[in-house]
Design a protein around this motif. Structure first.
Motif, mmCIF file in Angstrom:
data_model
loop_
_atom_site.group_PDB
_atom_site.id
_atom_site.type_symbol
_atom_site.label_atom_id
_atom_site.label_comp_id
_atom_site.label_asym_id
_atom_site.label_seq_id
_atom_site.Cartn_x
_atom_site.Cartn_y
_atom_site.Cartn_z
ATOM 1 N N GLU A 59 1.056 -1.173 -0.057
ATOM 2 C CA GLU A 59 0.086 0.022 0.268
ATOM 3 C C GLU A 59 0.833 1.356 -0.077
ATOM 4 O O GLU A 59 1.667 1.347 0.937
ATOM 5 C CB GLU A 59 -0.686 0.034 1.120
ATOM 6 N N SER A 60 0.672 2.089 -1.262
ATOM 7 C CA SER A 60 1.786 3.288 -1.161
ATOM 8 C C SER A 60 0.843 4.355 -1.120
ATOM 9 O O SER A 60 -0.391 4.235 -1.706
ATOM 10 C CB SER A 60 2.721 3.213 -2.395
ATOM 11 N N VAL A 61 1.154 5.516 -0.485
ATOM 12 C CA VAL A 61 0.515 6.733 -0.589
ATOM 13 C C VAL A 61 0.758 7.596 -1.901
ATOM 14 O O VAL A 61 1.775 7.839 -2.008
ATOM 15 C CB VAL A 61 0.504 7.497 0.660
ATOM 16 N N LEU A 62 -0.119 7.958 -2.714
ATOM 17 C CA LEU A 62 0.415 8.829 -3.852
ATOM 18 C C LEU A 62 0.218 10.365 -3.208
ATOM 19 O O LEU A 62 0.720 11.005 -4.328
ATOM 20 C CB LEU A 62 -0.384 8.485 -4.956
ATOM 21 N N ASP A 63 -0.681 10.699 -2.433
ATOM 22 C CA ASP A 63 -1.014 12.098 -2.222
ATOM 23 C C ASP A 63 -0.004 12.462 -1.034
ATOM 24 O O ASP A 63 -0.392 12.568 0.261
ATOM 25 C CB ASP A 63 -2.475 12.246 -1.842
#
Length: 116
Positions: A59-63
């Motif tokens: 799970e990566s955060v793009l924001d």
């Protein structure tokens, strides 16, 4: 705080190594100086992107901008919490000192009355 000082603190902010008084001054400055905020944002995005590349987390955060805002709010809460704790520590210390002084005065008068 001058911009040059704030810019020098960016990496220490990201690594969470600022002292409490430095953190508070840094947050105050960054919240009021768009240039330093942009500098922080750039370094923060690079740091977080590198961490996500190194991480095995799926799970990566793009924001990243939202992530920075959350981090700044968390840092501000941390400063408030630490200052509140420090305030109550001082109040308790003052109350303890007052109680000790009262006991010393009471003991002095009791000894004086026993002598007389």
């Amino acid at each position: 705080m001058k911009c040059r000082v704030a810019e020098g603190m960016v990496n220490r902010y990201i690594n969470h190594t600022l002292a409490l008084y430095e953190l508070e001054e840094f947050l105050d400055h960054v919240e009021s100086c768009s240039s330093c905020y942009d500098e922080l944002e750039t370094y923060f995005i690079v740091h977080e992107a590198m961490n996500q590349l190194d991480s095995s987390d799926t799970e990566s955060v793009l924001d990243f901008k939202d992530l920075l805002e959350q981090d700044l709010k968390k840092a501000r809460r941390y400063v408030r919490k630490k200052k509140t704790i420090r305030f109550f520590e001082i109040v308790v210390l003052c109350l303890a000192a007052g109680a000790l002084l009262s006991l010393l005065i009471l003991g002095f008068f009791q000894i004086r009355d026993m002598i007389m």
